[in-house]
Enzyme design. Structure first.
Site, PDB file in Angstrom:
ATOM      1  N   GLU A 327      18.486 -10.508  70.796  1.00 31.04           N
ATOM      2  CA  GLU A 327      18.596  -9.327  71.643  1.00 31.04           C
ATOM      3  C   GLU A 327      17.614  -8.246  71.206  1.00 31.04           C
ATOM      4  O   GLU A 327      17.521  -7.916  70.019  1.00 31.04           O
ATOM      5  CB  GLU A 327      20.019  -8.793  71.690  1.00 31.04           C
ATOM      6  CG  GLU A 327      20.616  -8.351  70.383  1.00 31.04           C
ATOM      7  CD  GLU A 327      22.078  -7.901  70.542  1.00 31.04           C
ATOM      8  OE1 GLU A 327      22.384  -6.788  70.075  1.00 31.04           O
ATOM      9  OE2 GLU A 327      22.887  -8.664  71.093  1.00 31.04           O
ATOM     10  N   CYS A 328      16.851  -7.748  72.154  1.00 26.33           N
ATOM     11  CA  CYS A 328      15.933  -6.633  71.973  1.00 26.33           C
ATOM     12  C   CYS A 328      14.966  -6.878  70.814  1.00 26.33           C
ATOM     13  O   CYS A 328      14.119  -7.753  70.896  1.00 26.33           O
ATOM     14  CB  CYS A 328      16.720  -5.332  71.816  1.00 26.33           C
ATOM     15  SG  CYS A 328      15.755  -3.858  72.237  1.00 26.33           S
ATOM     16  N   GLY A 329      15.080  -6.161  69.716  1.00 26.38           N
ATOM     17  CA  GLY A 329      14.169  -6.346  68.602  1.00 26.38           C
ATOM     18  C   GLY A 329      14.149  -7.761  68.081  1.00 26.38           C
ATOM     19  O   GLY A 329      13.091  -8.282  67.682  1.00 26.38           O
ATOM     20  N   MET A 331      14.567 -10.384  69.817  1.00 27.03           N
ATOM     21  CA  MET A 331      13.779 -11.150  70.784  1.00 27.03           C
ATOM     22  C   MET A 331      12.285 -10.910  70.573  1.00 27.03           C
ATOM     23  O   MET A 331      11.471 -11.834  70.691  1.00 27.03           O
ATOM     24  CB  MET A 331      14.180 -10.735  72.200  1.00 27.03           C
ATOM     25  CG  MET A 331      13.312 -11.321  73.303  1.00 27.03           C
ATOM     26  SD  MET A 331      13.689 -10.622  74.926  1.00 27.03           S
ATOM     27  CE  MET A 331      13.036  -8.953  74.742  1.00 27.03           C
ATOM     28  N   SER A 418      17.044 -11.477  75.495  1.00 27.32           N
ATOM     29  CA  SER A 418      17.048 -10.377  76.458  1.00 27.32           C
ATOM     30  C   SER A 418      16.950  -9.059  75.710  1.00 27.32           C
ATOM     31  O   SER A 418      17.277  -8.973  74.519  1.00 27.32           O
ATOM     32  CB  SER A 418      18.335 -10.403  77.296  1.00 27.32           C
ATOM     33  OG  SER A 418      18.385  -9.322  78.211  1.00 27.32           O
TER      34      SER A 418
END
Length: 440
Positions: A327-329, A331, A418
């Site tokens: 998730e986010c970082g 990813m 994501s």
């Protein structure tokens, strides 16, 4: 069983007024006096809770009437009331900002609001702001006001004199002093664990607050703010969909944005959670699934690029077909490269095709929901980067606000990625499927 506990919600007219500093100072002051203090943070946030946890000595959960749901909020507060002497809730943005706002939470739960106002360049306007906060919505529980960043004793006295009787009580003022400010960067506060003097900073804040009328208030007088927290009806037991499975969690200064409640949900699902550090180039532990949470990979890009043991062991995990949730970082490090704000491109781990680029402005912010066959997984998005990838999204989140933009959910082999930060407790069954590789 309902239980009464002293509780305050610390709010302000806007962000940047000093809510976190005052909340942390209160928590540290009372913890030093031997009380058990449990702090909560309104809204989705990973950074403020780090400071509040250090100040109180206990984990900090987030409270959001939309993301958590009211039953979850009530349950967490009722549990805290049973085990603590003082509950502090830090608001989010301005008191009436957001849907639902911190004011709405205070009204529904009956928690008195302590207003913190940056009064550094005002006198009469201070009273106008306080009066508006106090009376804008009827029925708002009120504890009083604390001025922040004042010029000195004379300024504080003028502010106190300007305050009308119905808008108090006045709980003192903190002077403008760099030692009383917590350091910030582009996503918010600097992570508490990065600063060797973090605890000393909190003690300085607590010492300053101790000199105010609020800091000198005898503990029996605090009982005026006792709130009875009624627990909700018992929720159905969470099925142990991850029983016997091990989840390896990346956890360090680069990838450290983890809600304590998410770890609690994984354990309720039966998972055994083990941690590793990509910054230390630790290999991924033998595990059934890997979780790469958000964080600050852009601040540690070179070290992450050099973490070849971590990358190689993660690649082996993927080759075995074992799930990865990024998730986010978390990813961002999986893509081919990361271009920093200064234009420098740093190669990343190359497990997802595409490029990530940091942006000078916020790229996305707001609450999101991922609607799955196993329930609606709620959470939020907050990032300064964008992704260019040939991957086709397998799902998109739904923004909770009218002008929000959905976030793509990509799948590549057993990896699901994501910008969406999920609140696991909103849909535990979906989380179990995510870490079993069946979601998306």
């Amino acid at each position: 069983m309902s239980k009464a506990c002293v509780a305050l919600l610390i709010a302000a007219p806007a962000s940047g007024q000093g809510k976190t500093s005052v909340t942390a100072a209160l928590a540290r002051l009372h913890a030093r006096q031997g009380r058990r203090v449990r702090v909560f943070k309104c809204g989705p946030d990973f950074l403020d809770p780090q400071w509040l946890a250090l100040a109180s000595g206990q984990p900090v959960d987030n409270l959001d009437l939309w993301m958590n749901g009211e039953a979850d909020v009530r349950l967490r507060l009722a549990r805290a009331a049973e085990r603590n002497d003082l509950i502090l809730i830090e608001g989010v943005m301005g008191l009436f900002d957001g849907e639902p706002s911190a004011a709405e939470l205070a009204r529904r739960l009956g928690v008195p609001v302590l207003a913190v106002v940056d009064a550094g360049a005002m006198v009469g306007t201070f009273e106008a702001l306080v009066h508006g906060l106090r009376h804008y919505q009827p029925g708002l529980p009120w504890a009083g006001v604390l001025a922040n960043r004042v010029a000195g004793d004379g300024h504080a006295q003028r502010l106190r004199d300007a305050l009308r009787a119905g808008d108090g009580p006045w709980w003192g003022a903190l002077v403008r002093d760099e030692r009383l400010a917590l350091p910030e960067r582009h996503l918010g506060l600097t992570q508490a664990g990065e600063l060797p003097d973090a605890r000393a900073r909190l003690d300085t804040l607590a010492d300053a607050l101790a000199a105010t009328p609020l800091g000198q208030l005898a503990w029996p007088e605090w009982q005026r703010w006792a709130v009875t927290f009624e627990p909700p009806a018992p929720a159905p037991a969470v099925a142990r969909g991850l029983a016997g499975r091990r989840v390896a969690l990346a956890q360090d200064a680069a990838l450290g944005f983890v809600y304590p409640a998410n770890l609690e949900t994984l354990r309720e699902l039966g998972a055994d959670v083990v941690v590793f550090s990509p910054l230390a180039d630790e290999p991924v532990p033998e595990a059934d699934a890997v979780w790469l949470p958000g964080g600050y990979p852009e601040l540690h890009a070179a070290r992450l690029a050099a973490a070849q043991r971590t990358r190689a062991s993660l690649a082996r995990h993927v080759q075995l077909g074992r799930p990865v949730w990024a998730e986010c970082g978390g990813m961002m490090v999986l893509f081919d490269g990361l271009t920093l704000a200064d234009g420098q491109r740093v190669p990343m781990w190359g497990l997802l095709p595409g490029e990530v680029r940091m942006q000078p402005r916020l790229a996305a912010l707001g609450p999101q929901a991922w609607r799955t066959p196993w329930g609606e997984l709620r959470g939020h998005t907050f990032h300064y980067s964008t992704v260019d990838t040939p991957l086709t999204p397998v799902a998109r989140t739904a923004p909770a606000r009218p002008h929000g933009r959905p976030e793509a959910v990509w799948r590549h082999g057993p990896m699901v990625a994501s910008y969406f930060h999920a609140w696991f407790a909103s849909a535990p069954a979906a989380v179990a499927q995510l870490f079993r590789g069946a979601l998306a």
